[in-house]
Write an enzyme that holds these catalytic residues in place. Sequence first.
Site, PDB file in Angstrom:
ATOM      1  N   GLY A 195     -43.922 -36.528  65.030  1.00 16.19           N
ATOM      2  CA  GLY A 195     -43.113 -37.104  63.963  1.00 16.19           C
ATOM      3  C   GLY A 195     -41.700 -37.389  64.434  1.00 16.19           C
TER       4      GLY A 195
ATOM      5  N   ASP B  16     -39.493 -24.819  61.360  1.00 16.58           N
ATOM      6  CA  ASP B  16     -40.701 -24.791  62.202  1.00 16.58           C
ATOM      7  C   ASP B  16     -41.207 -23.374  62.451  1.00 16.58           C
ATOM      8  OD1 ASP B  16     -40.713 -27.537  62.399  1.00 16.58           O
ATOM      9  OD2 ASP B  16     -39.491 -27.566  64.217  1.00 16.58           O
TER      10      ASP B  16
HETATM   11  C1  S3P Z   1     -37.002 -32.144  64.010  1.00 21.06           C
HETATM   12  C2  S3P Z   1     -36.807 -32.004  62.652  1.00 21.06           C
HETATM   13  C3  S3P Z   1     -37.706 -31.246  61.774  1.00 21.06           C
HETATM   14  C4  S3P Z   1     -38.657 -30.348  62.566  1.00 21.06           C
HETATM   15  C5  S3P Z   1     -39.230 -31.029  63.768  1.00 21.06           C
HETATM   16  C6  S3P Z   1     -38.128 -31.493  64.702  1.00 21.06           C
HETATM   17  C7  S3P Z   1     -36.038 -32.936  64.781  1.00 21.06           C
HETATM   18  O1  S3P Z   1     -38.485 -32.138  61.011  1.00 21.06           O
HETATM   19  O2  S3P Z   1     -39.698 -29.879  61.744  1.00 21.06           O
HETATM   20  O3  S3P Z   1     -40.108 -30.177  64.485  1.00 21.06           O
HETATM   21  O4  S3P Z   1     -36.050 -32.848  66.040  1.00 21.06           O
HETATM   22  O5  S3P Z   1     -35.245 -33.655  64.178  1.00 21.06           O
HETATM   23  P1  S3P Z   1     -37.952 -32.772  59.611  1.00 21.06           P
HETATM   24  O6  S3P Z   1     -36.839 -33.670  59.887  1.00 21.06           O
HETATM   25  O7  S3P Z   1     -39.142 -33.507  59.056  1.00 21.06           O
HETATM   26  O8  S3P Z   1     -37.591 -31.577  58.775  1.00 21.06           O
END
Ligand code: S3P
Length: 447
Positions: free
Chosen positions: A102, A329
């Site tokens: 993501g 996380d």
């Molecule tokens: C991250 C943000 C978080 C986290 C992901 C890494 C990042 O997600 O859960 O593992 O590197 O910006 P969200 O922005 O969806 O909270």
Amino acid sequence: MVDQAAEAAPLTARRAGALAGRARVPGDKSISHRSLILGALAVGETRIAGLLEGEDVINTGRAMQALGATVERTGEGAWRVMGVGVGGFAQPAAPLDFGNSGTGCRLVMGAVAGCPIEAVFDGDMSLRKRPMRRILDPLEKMGARASAAADGGRLPVTLRGAVDPIPIEYEAPVPSAQLKSAVLLAGLAAPGTTVLIEKEATRDHTEKMLKHFGASLRITTIGGHGRRIVLQGQPELEPAPVTVPADPSSAAFPLVAALIVPGSEIVLEGMMINPLRSGLLATLREMGASIEVVAQRNEGGEDVADLRVKAGALKGVEVPPERAPAMIDEYPILAVAAAFAEGETRMRGLKELRVKESDRLEATAAMLRVNGVAVEIDGDDLIVRGKGRAPGGGLVATHMDHRIAMSALVMGLGSEQPVGVDDAGIIATSFPGFVELMRSLGADLSS
Ligand code: S3P
């Protein structure tokens, strides 16, 4: 269609002797993604040391290459990026495949949104289920156009970047560093100032690293926990060396393992202790964990510490909702610690866990339940009733979620019966070498 992992790799963790020794987990995933993306947006050569060479980050590197940057590995964890400058991405010849990530997908969406090109974003079956509307909404306000095949802006998504990006003022509807970062990266290409408001502060790596690459940002605090970030658009980003500290979200696994396996004592080296990533440490200390800072220093702009962790009794606590962004996380592994604590642990305000690599709220509860631990989901809260021990004996479904896989295996190191996972292959997305590192501390992990 994107290739899926070839074959599931089941793995089982068993209780053995105490864990002992020293270990350094791989580089931070968030900083690794950002170093490749900002390197690609700078003009000239950026050198990166300690890059996490997990599948998620490698996919971001491939995407940067497909968009016109040069990305080369020059040694272990050592990478060189020749950037093309803000707004300088070239039209990619094929869909960009972000695999399980993501972060990679959403940050690159932001960076592409400010360029007059079209790119198709895709990923594995886990990423295809995750909501992208939250990212596409502000990017469309900035002039980009997105078309998604499925509801909720799910992947695959075709994104056409803005010819003349529009700076916006945007209040994030959910606490998400990925959303914040996408808006800021798109704002780089817009004239004037782009303003991002977050009601709850999330990890600040994008802001810190943008400054490190020469962008101008003004950050003020608002309310009790919020921030207002003002970015001056159209900077010429200058290449800057990046040293990636050890990932606290990866260190969490050996750390909790050492707390729950009786007699253990380990030292974790160079772990980043950025306050916006340190909610787990605060919570474990409240539970009575013995975690001692034996050395502290600054590495590449982040405070890092060597931590000595000793096994001992833990007690249940209440984890407040406002702490969630600083440990978003870490709930699956905290839930494992809570199972080994005496008494109830209530983790509040976990709505965002439902849209991680899996529905992590359900997957965490199922992981504990199948191993004989009393657990309940109450609205957005997770309640674990710890008994100081866990029966184990279950086979955990990982749902393509690396953190569920690692949490379950850590649980098996302390539980009465072994704990198995259906697929440990997914761990390579964020923590290559997890099994070897845990074995080097004395863990019994076998297929
Ligand atoms: C991250 C943000 C978080 C986290 C992901 C890494 C990042 O997600 O859960 O593992 O590197 O910006 P969200 O922005 O969806 O909270």
